[in-house]
Write a protein that holds these residues in place. Structure first.
Motif, PDB file in Angstrom:
ATOM      1  N   ASN A 263       0.857  -1.195   0.000  1.00 31.69           N
ATOM      2  CA  ASN A 263       0.000   0.000   0.000  1.00 31.69           C
ATOM      3  C   ASN A 263       0.888   1.239   0.000  1.00 31.69           C
ATOM      4  OD1 ASN A 263       0.735   0.548   2.700  1.00 31.69           O
ATOM      5  ND2 ASN A 263      -1.003  -0.632   3.503  1.00 31.69           N
ATOM      6  N   ASP A 264       0.269   2.404   0.145  1.00 30.43           N
ATOM      7  CA  ASP A 264       1.051   3.641  -0.030  1.00 30.43           C
ATOM      8  C   ASP A 264       1.545   4.250   1.283  1.00 30.43           C
ATOM      9  OD1 ASP A 264      -1.320   4.514   0.967  1.00 30.43           O
ATOM     10  OD2 ASP A 264      -1.770   5.932  -0.652  1.00 30.43           O
ATOM     11  N   LEU A 265       1.656   3.462   2.337  1.00 30.38           N
ATOM     12  CA  LEU A 265       2.248   3.985   3.577  1.00 30.38           C
ATOM     13  C   LEU A 265       3.627   4.581   3.295  1.00 30.38           C
ATOM     14  CD1 LEU A 265       1.596   1.329   6.393  1.00 30.38           C
ATOM     15  CD2 LEU A 265       0.981   3.761   6.459  1.00 30.38           C
ATOM     16  N   LYS A 266       3.867   5.736   3.918  1.00 31.79           N
ATOM     17  CA  LYS A 266       5.142   6.422   3.687  1.00 31.79           C
ATOM     18  C   LYS A 266       6.075   6.274   4.890  1.00 31.79           C
ATOM     19  CE  LYS A 266       4.407   8.448  -0.346  1.00 31.79           C
ATOM     20  NZ  LYS A 266       3.918   7.144  -0.883  1.00 31.79           N
TER      21      LYS A 266
ATOM     22  N   VAL B  39      -1.369  -0.997  12.601  1.00 31.85           N
ATOM     23  CA  VAL B  39      -2.091  -1.971  11.778  1.00 31.85           C
ATOM     24  C   VAL B  39      -1.835  -1.562  10.326  1.00 31.85           C
ATOM     25  CG1 VAL B  39      -4.307  -3.099  11.347  1.00 31.85           C
ATOM     26  CG2 VAL B  39      -3.878  -2.005  13.573  1.00 31.85           C
ATOM     27  N   PRO B  40      -0.726  -2.048   9.767  1.00 30.86           N
ATOM     28  CA  PRO B  40      -0.315  -1.510   8.460  1.00 30.86           C
ATOM     29  C   PRO B  40      -1.351  -1.729   7.350  1.00 30.86           C
ATOM     30  CG  PRO B  40       1.123  -3.324   9.166  1.00 30.86           C
ATOM     31  CD  PRO B  40       0.236  -2.999  10.316  1.00 30.86           C
ATOM     32  N   ASP B  41      -2.110  -2.807   7.431  1.00 30.16           N
ATOM     33  CA  ASP B  41      -3.087  -3.051   6.355  1.00 30.16           C
ATOM     34  C   ASP B  41      -4.200  -2.017   6.363  1.00 30.16           C
ATOM     35  OD1 ASP B  41      -1.735  -5.436   5.474  1.00 30.16           O
ATOM     36  OD2 ASP B  41      -2.397  -6.263   7.390  1.00 30.16           O
ATOM     37  N   LYS B  42      -4.470  -1.472   7.550  1.00 30.98           N
ATOM     38  CA  LYS B  42      -5.473  -0.398   7.622  1.00 30.98           C
ATOM     39  C   LYS B  42      -4.802   0.971   7.641  1.00 30.98           C
ATOM     40  CE  LYS B  42      -9.043  -2.949  10.090  1.00 30.98           C
ATOM     41  NZ  LYS B  42      -9.398  -3.309  11.457  1.00 30.98           N
ATOM     42  N   LYS B  43      -3.526   0.985   7.416  1.00 33.54           N
ATOM     43  CA  LYS B  43      -2.708   2.204   7.425  1.00 33.54           C
ATOM     44  C   LYS B  43      -2.772   2.956   8.756  1.00 33.54           C
ATOM     45  CE  LYS B  43      -3.817   3.252   2.755  1.00 33.54           C
ATOM     46  NZ  LYS B  43      -3.864   4.301   1.756  1.00 33.54           N
ATOM     47  N   ILE B  44      -2.913   2.201   9.837  1.00 31.51           N
ATOM     48  CA  ILE B  44      -2.864   2.812  11.169  1.00 31.51           C
ATOM     49  C   ILE B  44      -1.416   2.775  11.654  1.00 31.51           C
ATOM     50  CG2 ILE B  44      -3.616   2.630  13.570  1.00 31.51           C
ATOM     51  CD1 ILE B  44      -6.192   1.320  12.552  1.00 31.51           C
TER      52      ILE B  44
END
Ligand code: TEU
Ligand code: CA
Length: 540
Positions: free
Chosen positions: A138-141, A207-212
């Motif tokens: 995903n686009d997490l930075k 929670v990386p999949d939810k971008k938390i």
């Protein structure tokens, strides 16, 4: 040992690389720290927060740890660490270790194993995902630029890293990983340390999949487990670094009934010169009224319910005297004013090395002089965005972490007395005028002012326990507040700017400390404040 001893304590942060070099190789070390304990003792601090001294490939100056049980060869040996703890103990000083467990180094044996294969025993110590086609999951930075996911060719999956790709995030969902952390913490506790400063602790429940990133659903469960497994009954100072926390979060971490941490280290005040909604590297001038709102909110909302840290500076922030004071003509006065403002409040004060002598931001004029990973990556990103060298330089000079990381200025001699060799990082050339030796020889120095503030805190219950009340909330020049406890009231008055101002309070004051010569007893009605004047009065 007094319960909550850390409420009466003052902490001094050492960034070991830049504090004092004991063997002439240009890098600060434990031997160097030991040689300066007399200086810290003279200042009057109770606790040293030691930025990381563990073995590390230094992708992020030690915030990328490859062995949690050791001491980096650069800094010395485990025996020297034990000696440091012992020598400190003799002086009544405790060592608080930096606990960097959101991530490890990619050179930590756990990660070296984990990346080998999907069924490796350590695979689940880190966070792995399949790509989205050719793209990262995903686009997490990452905080230091670019994607937070790095492709790992051995297994064709990506791992998560909130910081550099050499700092893979540990997987807190894995109970075996957590057990390893508890074991390691207990090892340090058994060595006799006084507590832990916990690096970006607000992200361990991600929670990386939810971008938390921060404040994930399991965050406080993990901290409670940590408390049960390591801290319980040990009476340690534990402080959580939390960029994301609001006051409710602050109470969650630090309310004693919840059995989590002693206190929180939060940054809301540090964000006030950023452009709202803007990025880290853009800044605007500080509005004093906004600073008052933020400080007052934390003072009032945590009162009786939690505990905060009081700080202007650390190794990630530009120098306060350059940032919100005046590092020219009024350097000494404004440094004392800023110290007064902070040290009169409730919380545990932190002094960052060099702050007590009024060290300033760097005057470097070449982009190459900025060496921190965050600065280097910013320079690249801004270039790609089409910003000019001049724009980049202005922002680096104002905001770079390098400002805080030049070697400590001990004297005006060779390499500022930091090393007998060549320092790992350039000195701020102003060491000729700004250094510890000169400060110690001048009874009006910033150093002695801090010393006095520390003594004052310890002898004034209203500073430690008093209820806070802001005066003049709308005033853009004067920051004034009261602290009241068991019938005693103290008044803190600070002129934040380079102007003369009148201030008035109905009553008489006994001067407890002041940065200008002041009468011992005075009528506080219509007093004239000079530029950056500040004082603490006991109302009589
Ligand atoms: O800092 C956390 C953090 O979020 C900083 O990187 C911050 O964003 C930046 O310094 C300035 O805006 C902690 C440590 O204090 C820092 O030195 C580390 O680089 C970082 O964690 C990773 O461990
Ligand atoms: Ca050295």
């Amino acid at each position: 040992m007094l319960k909550d001893w850390w409420k009466n304590s003052v902490v001094y942060q050492i960034y070991p690389r830049s504090f004092c070099d004991g063997n002439g190789d240009g890098v600060g070390d434990i031997k160097g720290i030991i040689s300066k304990l007399w200086y810290l003792s003279k200042l009057g601090i109770d606790v040293i927060w030691l930025s990381p001294t563990y073995p590390s490939p230094n992708a992020d100056n030690g915030y990328d740890i490859s062995d949690y049980y050791g001491v980096s060869e650069e800094y010395g040996t485990m025996d020297e660490m034990k000696e440091l703890i012992k020598k400190c103990d003799e002086l009544g000083i405790k060592i608080v270790m930096d606990l960097v467990v959101n991530h490890s180094s990619d050179e930590h044996p756990w990660f070296i194993e984990a990346k080998k294969s999907k069924d490796n025993k350590y695979r689940d110590f880190y966070i792995w995902r399949k790509g989205d086609g050719e793209n990262p999951p995903n686009d997490l930075k990452a905080s230091f630029g670019g994607s937070a996911w790095e492709y790992s060719p051995e297994t064709g999956e990506y791992y998560l890293h909130f910081f550099s790709k050499k700092q893979p995030d540990l997987n807190w969902e894995n109970p075996n990983m957590r057990k390893e952390i508890w074991k390691m913490m207990n090892y340090w506790i058994d060595l006799g340390i006084g507590g832990f400063r916990m690096d970006v602790i607000d992200t361990i429940g991600k929670v990386p999949d939810k971008k938390i990133r921060e404040n994930g659903p399991m965050l406080h469960e993990y901290i409670k487990e940590m408390h049960r497994e390591t801290l319980d009954g040990k009476n340690l100072l534990t402080v959580g670094e939390c960029w994301s926390a609001n006051t409710d979060d602050g109470i969650k971490y630090s309310n004693p009934e919840r059995h989590e941490l002693s206190m929180i280290f939060q940054f809301e005040q540090c964000m006030l010169d950023r452009i709202p909604g803007g990025e880290r590297w853009d800044s605007r001038p500080l509005q004093l009224t906004e600073l008052k709102q933020v400080f007052s909110k934390w003072q009032n909302e945590l009162y009786g319910k939690g505990w905060n840290s009081l700080f202007w500076d650390n190794h990630d922030l530009p120098r306060i005297v350059s940032r919100w004071g005046n590092d020219g003509e009024y350097r000494v006065l404004s440094a004392k004013m800023l110290a007064t403002l902070l040290h009169g409040m409730q919380g545990t004060p932190y002094i960052y090395q060099g702050e007590e002598i009024g060290m300033t931001n760097v005057p470097f004029n070449r982009l190459e002089d900025f060496s921190d990973i965050e600065s280097v990556n910013m320079r690249k990103e801004w270039k790609e965005k089409g910003k000019t060298d001049e724009e980049i330089l202005v922002s680096l000079k104002r905001n770079s972490r390098d400002n805080a990381r030049t070697p400590m200025q001990w004297n005006s001699g060779y390499q500022a007395g930091f090393t007998t060799g060549t320092p790992w990082y350039k000195l701020n050339p102003n060491y000729v005028e700004i250094n510890a030796e000169d400060a110690l020889n001048d009874e009006n120095s910033i150093f002695y002012y801090y010393q006095k503030l520390i003594k004052l805190r310890k002898s004034t219950p209203a500073i430690i326990h008093g209820k806070y009340e802001l005066l003049l909330p709308e005033d853009e020049d004067i920051y004034a507040y009261l602290r009241t406890y068991e019938g005693e009231t103290i008044l803190v008055v600070c002129n934040f700017h380079n102007c003369n101002r009148t201030f008035s309070f109905e009553g008489k004051g006994e001067t407890l400390i002041s940065n200008y010569p002041t009468e011992k007893i005075l009528d506080l009605k219509n007093i004239e404040l000079k530029p950056y004047e500040s004082a603490i009065y006991k109302i009589i």
